[in-house]
Design a protein around this motif. Structure first.
Motif, PDB file in Angstrom:
ATOM      1  N   ASP A   5      -2.367 -18.386   1.292  1.00 16.65           N
ATOM      2  CA  ASP A   5      -3.440 -18.502  -0.141  1.00 16.65           C
ATOM      3  C   ASP A   5      -3.483 -19.180  -0.735  1.00 16.65           C
ATOM      4  N   GLU A   6      -3.159 -18.705  -1.175  1.00 14.63           N
ATOM      5  CA  GLU A   6      -3.174 -18.859  -3.528  1.00 14.63           C
ATOM      6  C   GLU A   6      -2.867 -20.990  -3.294  1.00 14.63           C
ATOM      7  N   PHE A   7      -2.476 -21.468  -2.510  1.00 17.15           N
ATOM      8  CA  PHE A   7      -2.103 -22.371  -2.076  1.00 17.15           C
ATOM      9  C   PHE A   7      -3.768 -23.905  -1.803  1.00 17.15           C
ATOM     10  N   SER A   8      -3.936 -22.826  -1.068  1.00 10.58           N
ATOM     11  CA  SER A   8      -5.312 -23.251   0.088  1.00 10.58           C
ATOM     12  C   SER A   8      -6.202 -22.960  -1.408  1.00 10.58           C
ATOM     13  N   LEU A   9      -6.245 -22.284  -1.583  1.00 13.32           N
ATOM     14  CA  LEU A   9      -7.055 -21.770  -2.890  1.00 13.32           C
ATOM     15  C   LEU A   9      -7.404 -23.244  -3.770  1.00 13.32           C
ATOM     16  N   ILE A  10      -5.896 -22.879  -4.783  1.00 14.47           N
ATOM     17  CA  ILE A  10      -5.896 -23.833  -5.588  1.00 14.47           C
ATOM     18  C   ILE A  10      -6.546 -25.258  -5.211  1.00 14.47           C
ATOM     19  N   ARG A  11      -6.152 -26.083  -4.345  1.00 16.96           N
ATOM     20  CA  ARG A  11      -6.433 -27.150  -3.546  1.00 16.96           C
ATOM     21  C   ARG A  11      -7.969 -27.256  -3.921  1.00 16.96           C
ATOM     22  N   TYR A  13     -10.565 -24.788  -4.795  1.00 24.07           N
ATOM     23  CA  TYR A  13     -11.095 -24.969  -5.693  1.00 24.07           C
ATOM     24  C   TYR A  13     -11.160 -25.403  -7.399  1.00 24.07           C
ATOM     25  N   PHE A  14      -9.302 -25.898  -7.692  1.00 24.93           N
ATOM     26  CA  PHE A  14      -9.477 -26.116  -8.357  1.00 24.93           C
ATOM     27  C   PHE A  14      -8.786 -27.771  -8.694  1.00 24.93           C
ATOM     28  N   ALA A  15      -8.250 -27.828  -8.077  1.00 26.83           N
ATOM     29  CA  ALA A  15      -8.316 -29.170  -7.481  1.00 26.83           C
ATOM     30  C   ALA A  15      -8.810 -30.685  -8.316  1.00 26.83           C
ATOM     31  N   GLY A  24      -2.529 -33.963 -13.402  1.00 24.75           N
ATOM     32  CA  GLY A  24      -3.332 -32.500 -13.463  1.00 24.75           C
ATOM     33  C   GLY A  24      -2.707 -31.527 -12.578  1.00 24.75           C
ATOM     34  N   VAL A  25      -3.499 -30.609 -11.759  1.00 28.80           N
ATOM     35  CA  VAL A  25      -3.078 -29.798 -11.188  1.00 28.80           C
ATOM     36  C   VAL A  25      -2.400 -30.274  -9.769  1.00 28.80           C
ATOM     37  N   GLY A  26      -1.067 -29.516  -9.385  1.00 26.18           N
ATOM     38  CA  GLY A  26       0.094 -30.013  -8.440  1.00 26.18           C
ATOM     39  C   GLY A  26       1.329 -30.140  -8.556  1.00 26.18           C
ATOM     40  N   ASP A  27       1.887 -29.752  -9.733  1.00 26.21           N
ATOM     41  CA  ASP A  27       2.885 -30.659  -9.950  1.00 26.21           C
ATOM     42  C   ASP A  27       2.767 -29.043 -11.122  1.00 26.21           C
ATOM     43  N   ASP A  28       4.489 -28.879 -11.409  1.00 25.85           N
ATOM     44  CA  ASP A  28       5.361 -27.391 -12.246  1.00 25.85           C
ATOM     45  C   ASP A  28       4.539 -27.960 -13.602  1.00 25.85           C
ATOM     46  N   ALA A  29       4.390 -28.652 -14.038  1.00 25.82           N
ATOM     47  CA  ALA A  29       3.505 -29.110 -15.930  1.00 25.82           C
ATOM     48  C   ALA A  29       2.232 -29.459 -15.587  1.00 25.82           C
ATOM     49  N   LEU A  85      -6.832 -25.166 -19.019  1.00 24.01           N
ATOM     50  CA  LEU A  85      -5.614 -24.369 -18.222  1.00 24.01           C
ATOM     51  C   LEU A  85      -6.576 -23.370 -17.714  1.00 24.01           C
ATOM     52  N   LEU A  86      -6.529 -22.916 -15.977  1.00 23.75           N
ATOM     53  CA  LEU A  86      -7.008 -21.542 -16.809  1.00 23.75           C
ATOM     54  C   LEU A  86      -6.262 -20.784 -15.832  1.00 23.75           C
ATOM     55  N   GLY A  87      -6.259 -19.375 -16.201  1.00 20.58           N
ATOM     56  CA  GLY A  87      -5.177 -18.730 -15.708  1.00 20.58           C
ATOM     57  C   GLY A  87      -6.739 -17.511 -15.078  1.00 20.58           C
ATOM     58  N   ILE A  88      -6.508 -17.579 -13.969  1.00 23.78           N
ATOM     59  CA  ILE A  88      -7.516 -16.503 -13.142  1.00 23.78           C
ATOM     60  C   ILE A  88      -7.333 -15.025 -11.441  1.00 23.78           C
ATOM     61  N   GLY A  89      -7.039 -14.041 -12.307  1.00 27.60           N
ATOM     62  CA  GLY A  89      -6.334 -12.643 -11.542  1.00 27.60           C
ATOM     63  C   GLY A  89      -7.739 -12.238 -11.137  1.00 27.60           C
ATOM     64  N   PRO A 115     -10.588 -31.598 -18.832  1.00 27.41           N
ATOM     65  CA  PRO A 115     -10.362 -32.451 -17.203  1.00 27.41           C
ATOM     66  C   PRO A 115     -10.137 -30.738 -16.964  1.00 27.41           C
ATOM     67  N   LEU A 116      -9.813 -29.902 -15.624  1.00 22.76           N
ATOM     68  CA  LEU A 116      -8.644 -28.994 -15.592  1.00 22.76           C
ATOM     69  C   LEU A 116      -7.588 -29.544 -14.780  1.00 22.76           C
ATOM     70  N   VAL A 117      -6.860 -29.008 -15.787  1.00 21.77           N
ATOM     71  CA  VAL A 117      -4.655 -29.552 -15.303  1.00 21.77           C
ATOM     72  C   VAL A 117      -3.862 -28.600 -14.933  1.00 21.77           C
ATOM     73  N   GLY A 118      -4.529 -27.947 -15.026  1.00 23.04           N
ATOM     74  CA  GLY A 118      -3.190 -26.702 -14.423  1.00 23.04           C
ATOM     75  C   GLY A 118      -3.550 -25.127 -14.514  1.00 23.04           C
ATOM     76  N   GLY A 119      -2.581 -24.231 -14.588  1.00 17.30           N
ATOM     77  CA  GLY A 119      -3.361 -22.750 -15.005  1.00 17.30           C
ATOM     78  C   GLY A 119      -2.123 -22.241 -13.845  1.00 17.30           C
ATOM     79  N   ASP A 120      -3.287 -20.944 -13.380  1.00 15.62           N
ATOM     80  CA  ASP A 120      -2.136 -19.798 -12.388  1.00 15.62           C
ATOM     81  C   ASP A 120      -2.778 -18.953 -11.701  1.00 15.62           C
ATOM     82  N   THR A 121      -2.856 -18.454 -10.916  1.00 14.07           N
ATOM     83  CA  THR A 121      -3.827 -17.389 -10.060  1.00 14.07           C
ATOM     84  C   THR A 121      -2.788 -16.511  -9.247  1.00 14.07           C
ATOM     85  N   VAL A 122      -3.731 -15.416  -9.820  1.00 17.48           N
ATOM     86  CA  VAL A 122      -2.630 -13.826  -9.004  1.00 17.48           C
ATOM     87  C   VAL A 122      -3.759 -13.595  -8.624  1.00 17.48           C
TER      88      VAL A 122
HETATM   89  P1  ADP Z   1       4.404 -22.704 -10.366  1.00 21.96           P
HETATM   90  O1  ADP Z   1       4.508 -21.606  -8.969  1.00 21.96           O
HETATM   91  O2  ADP Z   1       5.030 -23.650 -11.062  1.00 21.96           O
HETATM   92  O3  ADP Z   1       3.452 -21.741 -10.834  1.00 21.96           O
HETATM   93  P2  ADP Z   1       1.443 -22.881  -9.138  1.00 21.96           P
HETATM   94  O4  ADP Z   1       1.790 -22.362  -7.659  1.00 21.96           O
HETATM   95  O5  ADP Z   1       0.951 -21.183  -9.486  1.00 21.96           O
HETATM   96  O6  ADP Z   1       3.045 -23.447  -9.498  1.00 21.96           O
HETATM   97  O7  ADP Z   1       0.500 -23.466  -9.009  1.00 21.96           O
HETATM   98  C1  ADP Z   1       0.441 -25.236  -8.561  1.00 21.96           C
HETATM   99  C2  ADP Z   1      -0.345 -25.625  -9.488  1.00 21.96           C
HETATM  100  O8  ADP Z   1      -1.792 -25.125  -8.872  1.00 21.96           O
HETATM  101  C3  ADP Z   1       0.305 -26.206 -10.559  1.00 21.96           C
HETATM  102  O9  ADP Z   1       0.246 -27.296 -11.240  1.00 21.96           O
HETATM  103  C4  ADP Z   1      -0.889 -24.931 -11.599  1.00 21.96           C
HETATM  104  O10 ADP Z   1      -0.907 -25.702 -12.129  1.00 21.96           O
HETATM  105  C5  ADP Z   1      -2.046 -25.808 -10.470  1.00 21.96           C
HETATM  106  N1  ADP Z   1      -2.941 -23.869 -10.592  1.00 21.96           N
HETATM  107  C6  ADP Z   1      -3.105 -22.302 -10.317  1.00 21.96           C
HETATM  108  N2  ADP Z   1      -3.367 -21.984 -10.423  1.00 21.96           N
HETATM  109  C7  ADP Z   1      -4.467 -22.676 -11.201  1.00 21.96           C
HETATM  110  C8  ADP Z   1      -5.985 -22.689 -11.367  1.00 21.96           C
HETATM  111  N3  ADP Z   1      -6.442 -21.544 -11.404  1.00 21.96           N
HETATM  112  N4  ADP Z   1      -7.087 -23.345 -12.028  1.00 21.96           N
HETATM  113  C9  ADP Z   1      -6.133 -24.725 -11.926  1.00 21.96           C
HETATM  114  N5  ADP Z   1      -4.940 -25.154 -11.454  1.00 21.96           N
HETATM  115  C10 ADP Z   1      -4.486 -24.504 -11.159  1.00 21.96           C
END
Ligand code: ADP
Ligand code: MG
Length: 327
Positions: A5-11, A13-15, A24-29, A85-89, A115-122
């Motif tokens: 869910d998490e990966f397809s959601l990120i791909r 809506y946020f990639a 940008g989005v997709g690597d460790d940082a 960067l976007l953190g979203i719960g 640009p949105l370049v990363g984040g975390d989704t929980v």
């Molecule tokens: P990690 O396990 O390293 O934290 P994630 O699976 O959480 O990696 O995230 C994968 C990629 O997606 C990372 O590049 C992260 O920055 C990006 N990402 C995760 N959630 C979001 C979000 N809500 N918005 C933008 N990028 C996100």
């Protein structure tokens, strides 16, 4: 959130595409090049459902506002956006909600080249939580429009208009004194603020201190007064009161103007000798700028009524509003 869910959601809506020299989005940082000769500026805001936004708010506007409030903080430093960067719960992954939310956020990100370049989704069990981090840059050697930089003798300026977001907030909380027509006319001020980034950058080297009015004019100017060890004195008659508030009872209007938060305008101080330069910037950018006070020796915030008397800032309205406002 379940891994798939998490990966397809990120791909889904946020990639989003970023400049070739960025990761940008997709690597460790993420990797973001800094403009030559610049320093990093960073800020973060946390928005919690039920506290900072209504559960049924239009998700597209919520996406916009989640980034806008951070861009407003960059604006108040005089910084130029670099990336966010976007953190979203989330309790659940609702495709329609996510599509609209990310659409609103990414549209504003494109508008300001941030640009949105990363984040975390929980997944969370309780309220939706949204936290955007905005990164920006300031030229090397430039300290930015710090709260501590106001100097006795400065003018106090305010961009745009005051009061509309508070009126919309009261109406959405069910205050019967505000009719649906006025809500309709003030709502966008609350839900779709436009950060004053160009103004903030234009004020570098000209203004001293700046702050955005996210927590209300008196409170935010109090931060400037405290950090700068001075008295900030406003003239009520010169405050730029939103014309949409004109039909309201005086008591609501005063509270909205002096205490109302969510005003993503800039309040800044500048030497009186730069008055014409500032007026010219206002004309060039087509941003209304009101000169509405003075920085003096002393402490705290004062508001002068038209007759020159000092208005009482300890009205019950204040405590009532603080209870429900942001921290
Ligand atoms: P990690 O396990 O390293 O934290 P994630 O699976 O959480 O990696 O995230 C994968 C990629 O997606 C990372 O590049 C992260 O920055 C990006 N990402 C995760 N959630 C979001 C979000 N809500 N918005 C933008 N990028 C996100
Ligand atoms: Mg992660």
């Amino acid at each position: 959130m379940a891994t798939l869910d998490e990966f397809s959601l990120i791909r889904s809506y946020f990639a989003n595409p970023v400049a070739p020299q960025m990761l940008g989005v997709g690597d460790d940082a993420a990797r973001v090049p800094m403009p030559a000769g610049s320093q990093l500026v960073a800020c973060k805001d946390l928005l919690i459902e039920g506290r900072h936004f209504f559960p049924d708010v239009d998700p597209r506007l919520l996406g916009h506002k989640s980034l806008a409030v951070n861009l407003s903080d960059l604006a108040a430093m005089g910084a130029k956006p670099l990336a966010c960067l976007l953190g979203i719960g989330l309790r659940q992954a609702d495709p329609q909600w996510l599509e609209a939310f990310s659409g609103g956020l990414l549209e504003l990100a494109r508008l300001w080249d941030c640009p949105l370049v990363g984040g975390d989704t929980v997944r969370v069990r309780t309220e939706t939580v949204i936290s955007v981090t905005a990164l920006g840059s300031l030229p090397e050697g430039q300290q930015g429009l710090m709260r501590s930089a106001a100097v006795a003798g400065d003018d106090i300026w305010i961009s745009g208009y005051l009061g509309a977001p508070h009126v919309a907030l009261l109406a959405l909380k069910g205050d019967a004194r505000i009719d649906s027509d006025l809500l309709a006319r003030t709502r966008s001020a609350l839900e779709q603020p436009q950060p004053r980034l160009t103004l903030g950058q234009s004020l570098l080297g000209l203004a001293h201190a700046a702050i955005d009015i996210s927590d209300g004019l008196v409170q935010d100017l109090g931060h400037v007064a405290q950090a700068s060890q001075c008295l900030t004195q406003l003239r009520y008659a010169d405050l730029p009161i939103d014309p949409r508030l004109s039909g309201l009872p005086e008591e609501i209007r005063t509270e909205a103007v002096l205490r109302g938060g969510d005003v993503y305008e800039l309040c800044f101080t500048a030497p009186a000798s730069r008055r014409q330069d500032i007026e010219r910037i206002g004309r060039q950018l087509k941003v209304p700028l009101a000169c509405a006070g003075q920085v003096l020796d002393g402490h705290g915030v004062q508001v002068l009524a038209s007759d020159g008397s000092i208005m009482n800032m300890n009205s019950p309205g204040f405590d009532h509003f603080r209870e429900s406002s942001d921290v």
